[in-house]
Design an enzyme around this catalytic site. Structure first.
Site, PDB file in Angstrom:
ATOM      1  N   GLN A 121       0.036  -0.152  -5.326  1.00 39.69           N
ATOM      2  CA  GLN A 121      -0.434   0.490  -6.544  1.00 39.69           C
ATOM      3  C   GLN A 121      -1.585   1.444  -6.294  1.00 39.69           C
ATOM      4  OE1 GLN A 121      -3.292  -2.795  -8.526  1.00 39.69           O
ATOM      5  NE2 GLN A 121      -1.250  -3.593  -7.996  1.00 39.69           N
ATOM      6  N   HIS A 138      -4.863   3.407  -8.912  1.00 33.02           N
ATOM      7  CA  HIS A 138      -5.476   3.549 -10.235  1.00 33.02           C
ATOM      8  C   HIS A 138      -5.922   4.993 -10.439  1.00 33.02           C
ATOM      9  CE1 HIS A 138      -5.324  -0.755 -10.431  1.00 33.02           C
ATOM     10  NE2 HIS A 138      -6.206  -0.910  -9.467  1.00 33.02           N
ATOM     11  N   GLU A 166     -12.806   0.007  -8.250  1.00 36.93           N
ATOM     12  CA  GLU A 166     -13.008  -1.440  -8.302  1.00 36.93           C
ATOM     13  C   GLU A 166     -13.539  -1.950  -6.973  1.00 36.93           C
ATOM     14  OE1 GLU A 166      -9.197  -3.286  -9.035  1.00 36.93           O
ATOM     15  OE2 GLU A 166      -8.215  -2.035  -7.547  1.00 36.93           O
ATOM     16  N   HIS A 219      -3.377   0.715  -2.601  1.00 36.91           N
ATOM     17  CA  HIS A 219      -3.873  -0.590  -2.168  1.00 36.91           C
ATOM     18  C   HIS A 219      -3.021  -1.710  -2.763  1.00 36.91           C
ATOM     19  CE1 HIS A 219      -5.641  -0.045  -6.143  1.00 36.91           C
ATOM     20  NE2 HIS A 219      -5.750  -1.355  -6.232  1.00 36.91           N
ATOM     21  N   ARG A 256       2.241   1.540 -10.462  1.00 37.33           N
ATOM     22  CA  ARG A 256       2.924   0.855  -9.371  1.00 37.33           C
ATOM     23  C   ARG A 256       3.838   1.808  -8.596  1.00 37.33           C
ATOM     24  NH1 ARG A 256       4.774  -2.758 -13.614  1.00 37.33           N
ATOM     25  NH2 ARG A 256       3.169  -4.302 -14.064  1.00 37.33           N
TER      26      ARG A 256
END
Length: 300
Positions: A88, A90, A108, A165, A185
């Site tokens: 995936q 982001h 994150e 990641h 995804r």
């Protein structure tokens, strides 16, 4: 000071191990226990209050160091998996603003409470060209392009938005992320959900927001250490000490291990406490915790 009520979410790759982090005992495969979140999709309740975290902020944003219309800019969770997560990426700030009409993207960081079984996660790619990555996506042939990035217990991994990641089997992490909870995804191992359908992929958006030149950052996060990133500052706390929020924005104290009592309420691993500006609290000597403070970088 407010005590938040964790929110559990079932995931196809989840685990009962998160029952030890205030996870819902009725859910077997918990993917994440959201310890602190104030977005519409994941909104934590507040102990002894009728309002949720987001409702409390909307009512009086200045109390939390925010402006009218702003949500709390961080989400804190405990995430664990008994299978690999999907491959995936982001969205970056620019892509989130342009395509999703969100104020920022999703960077994150993971602090590894338990390391993955094989000692690595997927992070970054061996080949930077998007065309080759897209071809691998079409062929479901990711091993040839992804890096098996080594991690160990107590490592802290920062993953900037736009970086490919995936957590791998056995991992259990304290996770801090921006409050734009969007995941694109590339690949999901052709898994079938409880309705008998394959989960959606988002290859076109994932390729569009992918930044192949970006790299993850690995460092130690021992007791007493402070780590500053663009989006947040986190402090690893252990043992008896005074914890104080010196920021203009509310901080989140999250219990990693042990228990503490606030105004007669016992708080356990997996729970978070909101500390408003200048509020302080004495951490017991038996507790390990992380104090997270947002950085409103977009206002600078």
């Amino acid at each position: 000071m407010y005590i938040l009520e964790p929110e559990s979410r079932e995931r196809i790759w989840g685990t009962p191990r998160l029952h030890d982090y205030s996870g819902d005992q009725q859910i077997e495969k918990i993917g994440s226990v959201y310890s602190a979140s104030g977005v519409s999709e994941i909104d934590c309740g507040i102990v002894n209050e009728e309002k949720t975290f987001s409702e409390m902020i909307a009512e009086n944003p200045g109390k939390f160091g925010l402006e009218s219309g702003e949500v709390y800019p961080l989400i804190i969770s405990f995430t664990a998996c008994d299978e690999n997560l999907s491959i995936q990426v982001h969205p970056t700030d620019e892509y989130a603003q342009k395509v999703e009409q969100m104020p920022y993207g999703k960077s994150e960081a993971w602090y590894f409470i338990n390391s993955p079984e094989k000692g690595w996660i997927y992070a970054e790619q061996q080949i930077p060209e998007k065309s080759i990555i897209l071809e691998a996506a079409k062929e479901n042939n990711y091993p040839k392009i992804l890096k098996e990035y080594p991690v160990a217990q107590h490592d802290l991994i920062y993953i900037p938005s736009g970086t490919i990641h995936a957590l791998t089997k056995g991992s259990l992490v304290y996770e801090i992320q921006q409050a734009t909870d969007i995941t694109y995804r590339f690949y999901d191992y052709d898994r079938i959900d409880k309705n008998g359908k394959k989960r959606d992929l988002h290859v076109e958006k994932a390729i569009a927001t992918l930044q192949p030149d970006k790299q993850v950052e690995k460092r130690t996060f021992e007791s007493g250490e402070t780590v500053n990133q663009r989006e947040f500052t986190i402090q690893h706390l252990k043992g008896k000490q005074i914890v104080e929020n010196n920021s203009d924005v509310a901080s989140i104290l999250t219990i990693i291990a042990g228990t503490l009592v606030i105004a007669g309420t016992t708080c356990q691993a997996g729970q978070s406490i909101v500390l408003l500006k200048d509020e302080m609290f004495e951490l017991p000597d038996t507790v390990e915790a992380v104090l997270a403070t947002p950085t409103k970088y977009w206002k600078k």
